[in-house]
Scaffold this active site. Structure first.
Site, short mmCIF file in Angstrom:
data_model
loop_
_atom_site.label_atom_id
_atom_site.label_comp_id
_atom_site.label_asym_id
_atom_site.label_seq_id
_atom_site.Cartn_x
_atom_site.Cartn_y
_atom_site.Cartn_z
N CYS A 14 -44.78 7.47 61.41
CA CYS A 14 -44.42 7.18 60.02
C CYS A 14 -43.02 7.69 59.67
O CYS A 14 -42.38 7.15 58.78
CB CYS A 14 -45.44 7.84 59.08
SG CYS A 14 -47.13 7.24 59.31
N ALA A 17 -37.15 10.01 60.62
CA ALA A 17 -36.31 10.96 61.35
C ALA A 17 -36.93 11.23 62.72
O ALA A 17 -38.13 11.16 62.90
CB ALA A 17 -36.20 12.26 60.56
N GLY A 18 -36.09 11.56 63.69
CA GLY A 18 -36.59 11.87 65.01
C GLY A 18 -37.34 10.72 65.64
O GLY A 18 -38.42 10.89 66.20
N SER A 20 -36.83 8.78 68.29
CA SER A 20 -37.03 8.83 69.73
C SER A 20 -38.13 9.80 70.10
O SER A 20 -38.99 9.51 70.93
CB SER A 20 -35.73 9.22 70.43
OG SER A 20 -35.88 9.19 71.84
#
Length: 240
Positions: A14, A17-18, A20
């Site tokens: 969801c 951000a982050g 990867s």
């Protein structure tokens, strides 16, 4: 579980951000729960979310996770090798080395598991490392790997049935620490009698079989002896 069309249900991350990291976690989840290889699991995630992307660093971790049978085993040689390779990338900037990268000095403990072989300095008999500290490597291509230099001495692969690997490549052991700090390469000397055992290089060294090993903590087989396995129920303190 699987969707009606036969593909695994992909729990989409969801967070924006982050990305990867989130995709890597979901891929690992599918590997574990659906028994998929990392590439197949990653493809399933990307089918559900076409813009999903795992960076090369996380790809390396997923490959390692697959190689270890979708379990994190810090005692695995694969895990130790990967951890050292990652440490090598940061080593010049490090002021010290993490405690967990060092194997316990076998001379400082009261017992050695009966399933392991102990290796001692051939000259003074000081215990140096256990068989669990040996990080094996795939055998190199022999003479063709040495095309860039003259093949002489211990670097010449044997064609007469003798061992091609004339050294053990190990994880760092606690007694090596003073030699490793602050330098990229150097000699490994016996901590008791100071006889030369081998060498180390964070850049890597070439085994006599032709395989390049990075980083390399190399102990020449001619400088150590194998001690007999200690029988169960008769464990004793390692002599120094």
């Amino acid at each position: 579980g699987a969707a009606p069309h036969g593909r695994p249900v992909v729990p989409l991350p969801c967070s924006q951000a982050g990305v990867s990291r989130s995709v890597a976690v979901v891929t690992a989840y599918l590997m574990k729960t659906e028994r998929l290889g990392w590439e197949e699991a990653y493809a399933a995630v990307r089918a559900a979310k076409p813009d999903a992307e795992v960076n090369p660093g996380f790809q390396g971790q997923l490959k390692l996770y697959e190689a270890m049978g979708c379990a994190v085993d810090s005692s695995s040689a694969l895990y130790k090798r990967y951890r050292l390779e990652m440490l090598t990338q940061r080593y010049p900037e490090l002021q010290d080395l993490p405690r967990e990268v060092f194997a316990v000095d076998p001379s400082s403990v009261c017992q050695t598991p009966n399933t392991e072989v102990l290796y001692r300095c051939r000259k003074c008999r000081r215990a140096l490392f256990r068989s669990s500290s040996i990080l094996s490597h795939a055998e190199g291509s022999g003479p063709t790997a040495f095309a860039h230099k003259r093949i002489t001495g211990s670097a010449q692969p044997c064609g007469d049935g003798r061992e091609k690997c004339t050294s053990y490549f190990t994880e760092p052991v606690q007694w090596m620490e003073p030699a490793l700090l602050g330098v990229m390469e150097g000699q490994l000397l016996c901590p008791k009698c100071a006889s030369k055992l081998g060498s180390f290089s964070w850049w890597g060294e070439q085994c006599s079989c032709g395989r390049w090993v990075t980083p390399a903590f190399q102990i020449h087989k001619s400088r150590v002896d194998e001690a007999s396995r200690l029988p169960a129920g008769n464990l004793r303190a390692a002599k120094t």
